[in-house]
Design a protein around this motif. Structure first.
Motif, mmCIF file in Angstrom:
data_model
loop_
_atom_site.group_PDB
_atom_site.id
_atom_site.type_symbol
_atom_site.label_atom_id
_atom_site.label_comp_id
_atom_site.label_asym_id
_atom_site.label_seq_id
_atom_site.Cartn_x
_atom_site.Cartn_y
_atom_site.Cartn_z
ATOM 1 N N ILE A 118 10.281 60.208 -27.736
ATOM 2 C CA ILE A 118 9.544 59.069 -28.296
ATOM 3 C C ILE A 118 9.492 59.091 -29.828
ATOM 4 O O ILE A 118 9.824 58.089 -30.472
ATOM 5 N N PRO A 119 9.092 60.210 -30.470
ATOM 6 C CA PRO A 119 9.062 60.209 -31.937
ATOM 7 C C PRO A 119 10.427 59.959 -32.560
ATOM 8 O O PRO A 119 10.529 59.295 -33.599
ATOM 9 N N LEU A 120 11.485 60.467 -31.916
ATOM 10 C CA LEU A 120 12.834 60.279 -32.457
ATOM 11 C C LEU A 120 13.265 58.822 -32.384
ATOM 12 O O LEU A 120 13.856 58.285 -33.326
ATOM 13 N N ILE A 121 12.977 58.164 -31.256
ATOM 14 C CA ILE A 121 13.332 56.750 -31.119
ATOM 15 C C ILE A 121 12.584 55.911 -32.144
ATOM 16 O O ILE A 121 13.167 55.065 -32.817
ATOM 17 N N LEU A 122 11.281 56.179 -32.275
ATOM 18 C CA LEU A 122 10.483 55.423 -33.245
ATOM 19 C C LEU A 122 10.955 55.678 -34.674
ATOM 20 O O LEU A 122 10.997 54.760 -35.499
ATOM 21 N N GLY A 123 11.329 56.927 -34.964
ATOM 22 C CA GLY A 123 11.832 57.252 -36.295
ATOM 23 C C GLY A 123 13.152 56.572 -36.593
ATOM 24 O O GLY A 123 13.358 56.040 -37.695
ATOM 25 N N LYS A 124 14.057 56.575 -35.607
ATOM 26 C CA LYS A 124 15.366 55.930 -35.790
ATOM 27 C C LYS A 124 15.200 54.422 -35.938
ATOM 28 O O LYS A 124 15.879 53.784 -36.759
ATOM 29 N N MET A 125 14.285 53.831 -35.177
ATOM 30 C CA MET A 125 14.026 52.401 -35.283
ATOM 31 C C MET A 125 13.514 52.050 -36.677
ATOM 32 O O MET A 125 13.959 51.066 -37.287
ATOM 33 N N THR A 126 12.604 52.865 -37.184
ATOM 34 C CA THR A 126 12.053 52.630 -38.521
ATOM 35 C C THR A 126 13.145 52.709 -39.578
ATOM 36 O O THR A 126 13.212 51.872 -40.496
ATOM 37 N N GLN A 127 14.020 53.706 -39.429
ATOM 38 C CA GLN A 127 15.137 53.860 -40.370
ATOM 39 C C GLN A 127 16.057 52.650 -40.339
ATOM 40 O O GLN A 127 16.469 52.136 -41.397
ATOM 41 N N ASP A 128 16.362 52.152 -39.154
ATOM 42 C CA ASP A 128 17.253 50.992 -39.025
ATOM 43 C C ASP A 128 16.608 49.725 -39.588
ATOM 44 O O ASP A 128 17.263 48.907 -40.239
#
Length: 262
Positions: free
Chosen positions: A189-199
């Motif tokens: 979950i934290p990784l998906i949210l982090g990648k989404m924020t980066q994109d």
């Protein structure tokens, strides 16, 4: 972008994010079959939306667990704070890969269907081995969390199932199967949210010209299917039924390798 194609991609993302068959690999295959001709910004927008949907699916299914983790996060000696630390440890390999190597990986492996086929077969073999592992009551520690995190980082390659790699690794390390599935889904979950924020902050999404209603449909389809698949996967792992997905991955992998000749 066609509504039917978005629904298909939403179903695929919702199922394959949780079932051990590689969401990235199946999206590559689906886009090749459907002949989707999206610009880079449109592709990125759809990827962000579908991953947001499955992240929300995970949060919904594990909302009670997540609530306990958050409420007890600052209590140093609580089981929840220790569990949160393990999730952070598991994230380290993927964060390193994401920060320093993701561009190179996407350049090398993006759209490479042959690689997807080989990695699906590898995923099938790993699942078969893990399915035969005996269940135990061993609890996860920092060492196990780091090793599972390395498996998650390896799953960045299209065709390698993230859930399959992490759950199989956890089971082979001797962890309880239900806890292995739970940790696998919470750690991403934290990784998906982090990648989404980066994109989102990359600025590339603002260039996309996709109708809002199509994006909403894709999100809802991926979310609903994701909730069903997440609950289903937990039962599958507990009942040691990973062999079915092992055979599926191997069959699809061989078909992908044969695809150019058909």
């Amino acid at each position: 972008m066609d509504i039917i194609n978005v629904i298909v991609l939403g179903i695929i993302q919702g199922l394959t994010e949780f079932l051990p068959v590689s969401s990235s690999g199946h999206l590559e295959i689906a886009q090749a079959i459907l002949g989707e001709k999206k610009t880079g910004s449109e592709n990125l927008l759809l990827t962000v939306v579908l991953h947001a949907a499955t992240a929300c699916s995970t949060i919904f299914v594990f909302r009670q667990d997540i609530g306990k983790l958050i409420s007890n996060l600052l209590k140093t000696n609580s089981p929840e704070s220790k569990y949160s630390l393990l999730i952070i440890v598991s994230m380290v390999p993927s964060v390193i890969v994401g920060l320093f190597f993701i561009g190179r990986i996407e350049t090398l492996f993006g759209g490479a269907l042959n690689l997807v086929g080989v990695m699906l077969i590898l995923t099938g073999i790993i699942l078969l081995v893990a399915n035969r592992a005996k269940n135990s009551n061993k609890t996860i520690g920092k060492k196990e969390a780091l090793i599972i995190g390395l498996a998650q980082a390896f799953a960045i390659i299209p065709g390698v199932s993230r859930s399959g790699a992490t759950i199989s690794t956890a089971v082979l390390l001797g962890l309880d199967k239900e806890h292995a599935a739970r940790f696998s889904f919470l750690m991403v979950i934290p990784l998906i949210l982090g990648k989404m924020t980066q994109d989102i902050f990359s600025g590339k999404i603002t260039e996309a010209h996709t109708d809002l209603h199509i994006i909403i449909i894709g999100f809802l389809v991926a979310f609903v299917v994701g909730v069903i698949a997440c609950k289903w996967m937990i039962k599958i792992v507990k009942q040691s039924q990973l062999s079915y997905f092992s055979f599926y991955c191997c069959i699809v992998g061989f078909l992908v390798l044969l695809f150019p000749f058909l």
